[in-house]
Design an enzyme around this catalytic site. Structure first.
Site, PDB file in Angstrom:
ATOM      1  N   HIS A   4       1.727  -5.541  17.291  1.00 33.78           N
ATOM      2  CA  HIS A   4       1.249  -4.170  17.462  1.00 33.78           C
ATOM      3  C   HIS A   4       2.302  -3.260  18.100  1.00 33.78           C
ATOM      4  CE1 HIS A   4      -0.113  -5.385  21.609  1.00 33.78           C
ATOM      5  NE2 HIS A   4       0.283  -4.158  21.860  1.00 33.78           N
ATOM      6  N   ASP A  36      -1.436 -11.224  16.201  1.00 33.81           N
ATOM      7  CA  ASP A  36      -0.618 -10.180  16.832  1.00 33.81           C
ATOM      8  C   ASP A  36       0.689 -10.814  17.323  1.00 33.81           C
ATOM      9  OD1 ASP A  36       0.227  -7.858  17.948  1.00 33.81           O
ATOM     10  OD2 ASP A  36      -1.258  -7.800  19.564  1.00 33.81           O
ATOM     11  N   SER A  86       2.622  -5.509  26.837  1.00 40.28           N
ATOM     12  CA  SER A  86       2.449  -6.050  25.486  1.00 40.28           C
ATOM     13  C   SER A  86       3.700  -6.746  24.981  1.00 40.28           C
ATOM     14  CB  SER A  86       2.125  -4.923  24.514  1.00 40.28           C
ATOM     15  OG  SER A  86       0.794  -4.544  24.676  1.00 40.28           O
ATOM     16  N   GLY A  87       3.490  -7.880  24.333  1.00 36.83           N
ATOM     17  CA  GLY A  87       4.606  -8.604  23.743  1.00 36.83           C
ATOM     18  C   GLY A  87       5.247  -9.584  24.704  1.00 36.83           C
TER      19      GLY A  87
END
Ligand SMILES: *[C@@H]1O[C@H](CO)[C@@H](O)[C@H](O)[C@H]1NC(C)=O
Ligand SMILES: *[C@@H]1O[C@H](CO)[C@@H](O)[C@H](O)[C@H]1NC(C)=O
Ligand SMILES: *[C@@H]1O[C@H](CO)[C@@H](O)[C@H](O)[C@H]1NC(C)=O
Length: 313
Positions: free
Chosen positions: A84, A136, A237-238
């Site tokens: 994402h 994701d 995120s990530g």
């Protein structure tokens, strides 16, 4: 044997050495070499700021130079992150990966930080990623090999991580917001939070309690603390969710989504890295071997045509 034949044999030998050396480098990219090691002694950190070298695989993925998402170094050419992060910006040339820095906003005088930034060459998103929360996961191939040092090391991934399902002592790291409406203050130091893995049954139960409902599917892992307060947040995120076993660190999850940050009954949801192990391996295998500019026939031809004195020079 005249000089010309000798020179040709020498040329072939040189080509073979070069091809062999390249094959060795390709192999090093694919095989899990030493990973998950940190040489910085573990000490209990008082606050939540971390120390340089405690999370040597942590990457700051930068869009036009500014921190946008977290990532983790798997080997010299590959970085793992969340799909994402690249939904709106999937042109690799807009992205760089920074390693070995505590700050997501290093000073412009910090030349080392620029030296430890690598251009992204290709971005691979899982085919299963449909813009939702399942699959994701993304892999980034860097244009050049990362130089490892005390502060820059890869993390291990496992084909199966079920043995970590009851662990209460895993860690999530990132430069995200520290509370729902509070960004990380200057100097933007990497944060670390200890979390427990929450099994799927329990996680589904927690998410189904109040008014709205999310289902936790097969490729997700929940982690946090049912009381809230310990969680990843926006901007993390990530980044990696990692657990240690016998001195080696393994990445169990990728920070994917959550509802707010650190709310009670709302643990963080991570992509289960082991569910995508085969995909990770395949993307690396297919995209690491024999780049066109290194194919042996092209290398060989100019050498065969070159006059012997050039070869021997
Ligand atoms: C992640 O997925 C693997 C394989 O699908 C599964 O065996 C494992 O239990 C999952 N890990 C966690 C922590 O839920
Ligand atoms: C985790 O805990 C459950 C329930 O207590 C148990 O059945 C399971 O075997 C445990 N898993 C591991 C890998 O220890
Ligand atoms: C899931 O976690 C809950 C709470 O920690 C525990 O009571 C339950 O036994 C676990 N279930 C499994 C299948 O591991």
């Amino acid at each position: 044997m005249d000089a010309r034949v000798g020179a040709l044999l020498l040329a072939q030998l040189l080509v073979q050495i070069e091809v062999g050396r390249q094959a060795l480098q390709d192999e090093e990219l694919l095989l899990p070499g030493p990973c998950g090691q940190r040489s910085i002694p573990t000490r209990i950190v008082g606050g939540k700021d971390t120390e340089l070298g405690r999370w040597p695989w942590q990457a700051s993925l930068r869009l036009w130079g500014s921190h946008h998402c977290g990532g983790s170094l798997l080997n010299r050419r590959w970085v793992l992150s969340a799909a994402h992060c690249f939904e709106k910006n999937n042109d690799p040339y807009e992205w760089t990966a920074q390693f070995g820095e505590l700050s997501a906003m290093p000073s412009i005088w910090n030349l080392q930080a620029y030296y430890n930034r690598y251009q992204v060459e290709q971005i691979f998103l899982s085919h299963g990623y449909m813009g939702g929360s399942s699959s994701d996961i993304a892999l980034l191939k860097l244009s050049t090999s990362v130089n490892y040092n005390k502060y820059i090391q890869p993390i291990c991934v496992l084909a199966n991580n079920y043995e970590f399902e009851n662990r209460t002592d895993c860690w999530v790291t990132g430069w995200g917001d520290i509370k729902e409406d509070q960004g990380l203050p200057s100097p933007y130091i990497l944060q670390e939070v200890e979390v427990g893995i929450i099994n799927t049954t329990m996680c589904n139960h927690l998410f189904s309690l109040p008014s709205f409902r999310h289902d936790i599917w097969g490729d997700m892992v929940c982690a946090g603390d049912p009381q809230g307060d310990k969680d990843a947040c926006f901007g993390d995120s990530g980044g990696p969710l990692a657990c240690e076993k016998k001195g080696v660190w393994y990445q169990i999850g990728i920070v994917s989504w959550g509802v707010g940050c650190g709310r009670p009954n709302r643990p963080g949801v991570y992509t289960n890295v082991s569910s995508h192990y085969e995909w990770i391996r395949m993307v690396m295998v297919k995209n690491s071997i024999h780049r066109p500019d290194l194919s042996p026939p092209l290398l060989l031809l100019p050498l065969l045509w070159a006059p012997p004195f050039l070869l021997l020079a």
